[in-house]
Enzyme design. Structure first.
Site, PDB file in Angstrom:
ATOM      1  N   GLY A 117       0.742  -1.121  -0.084  1.00 50.28           N
ATOM      2  CA  GLY A 117       0.031  -0.080  -0.028  1.00 50.28           C
ATOM      3  C   GLY A 117       0.623   1.511  -0.005  1.00 50.28           C
ATOM      4  N   CYS A 118       0.274   2.288  -0.389  1.00 51.70           N
ATOM      5  CA  CYS A 118       0.943   3.590  -0.696  1.00 51.70           C
ATOM      6  C   CYS A 118       1.662   4.138   0.724  1.00 51.70           C
ATOM      7  CB  CYS A 118       0.369   4.589  -1.400  1.00 51.70           C
ATOM      8  SG  CYS A 118      -1.372   5.012  -0.693  1.00 51.70           S
TER       9      CYS A 118
END
Length: 307
Positions: A117-118
């Site tokens: 995930g970012c």
């Protein structure tokens, strides 16, 4: 030439991956006609023909495609999943090559890889080296604050911002149940659940992840330069992750890495007050999504792809 199928190529991450891969002569992209995209038999037939499938889907749909690939046995392709579905799932390799020594090689040899995930990329990049070095204990009460450009919020949010109907800034996930927390704990080395407060601003791309710490509450009461040194030792001469000296800098903006696969880490310290703020900067669509995916694809396929 490697054949790749992007399942969910019309979403933000899928489009970003597709745009990067289309310019690469080593890659052949294949796809299903629109009318056949929900046909399991048509998808299974296509999956038998490709070397690697990239899943840019909601979690439920990503699990369905992964299960379909599993039924194909040796005839099925390798998978890179860009959804949240498999990031802490048994049997899947976490797709953060810089996470620890040997991770890039593990990704290169894996059949199943979960793209990070970012927000998690920024948080783990800051936390894992410090926990591994014993500078921060795994059960320390951690607070993570972050801001992202609105492109990470999906089609509805993008439409609202593009139409001028969204606020300039907002906090969200205030039920403290954000989907990136499990992977931050698992790969950040945390035994205690952190408080994670994400936010979104009225800018398309870019991200800052920040973690404030009281130095005197840490083991050995380190100085800010000790934390910086631990991060620098971990990442060394990494191609995409860089530790940047904060010098006299007292402010930072989120957009300067847009369009790249780079990740910058900084330690802002005040030794008088014995406080630091750790900051990670990245493009939420680059190292936080599509860029990271192409980096992982290069490792999985043994190709020198430039994300």
């Amino acid at each position: 030439m490697a054949k790749i199928f992007i399942d969910g190529e019309s979403g933000t991450t899928g489009l970003g991956i597709k745009a990067r891969l289309e310019a690469m002569p080593e890659i052949e992209l294949v796809s299903l006609p629109q009318a056949a995209r929900k046909d399991p038999q048509a998808k299974a037939a296509l999956l038998r023909q490709v070397d690697l499938a990239v899943l840019c889907l909601p979690d439920v749909a990503a699990r369905e495609t992964a299960n379909l690939v599993a039924t194909l046995g040796d005839a099925g392709p390798r998978i890179l999943d860009a959804s949240t579905a498999h990031r802490v799932a048994p049997g899947w390799i976490y797709g953060f090559p810089e996470w620890r020594g040997g991770q890039a090689e593990a990704i290169g040899g894996a059949k199943l890889v979960a793209n990070p995930g970012c927000y998690a990329t920024g948080a783990i990049a800051l936390l894992h080296p410090l926990v591994a070095a014993g500078v921060v204990s795994g059960d320390f009460p951690i607070t993570i604050n972050a801001i992202s450009g609105y492109s990470g919020g999906g089609r509805a949010m993008i439409a609202e911002h593009d139409a001028g109907q969204a606020p300039a800034f907002e906090l969200y996930a205030l039920d403290l149940e954000h989907k990136h927390v499990p992977e931050i704990m698992a790969y950040g080395g945390l035994a205690r659940r952190p408080i994670f407060v994400p936010s979104v601003g009225h800018f398309a791309q870019g991200m800052l992840v920040s973690i404030p710490l009281f130095l005197d509450a840490l083991p050995g009461k380190p100085k800010g330069r000790d934390l910086e040194a631990a991060l620098a030792a971990h990442y060394g001469a990494s191609a995409y992750v860089r530790v940047v000296a904060s010098a006299e800098q007292t402010r930072i903006e989120p957009e300067s890495l847009n369009g790249s696969n780079r990740l910058e880490l900084r330690v802002f310290a005040n030794e008088t007050h014995r406080q630091v703020v750790l900051v990670a900067k990245l493009d939420n669509l680059g190292k936080g999504a599509s860029g990271a995916a192409v980096q992982n694809l290069g490792l999985m396929l043994g190709l020198d792809l430039k994300p």
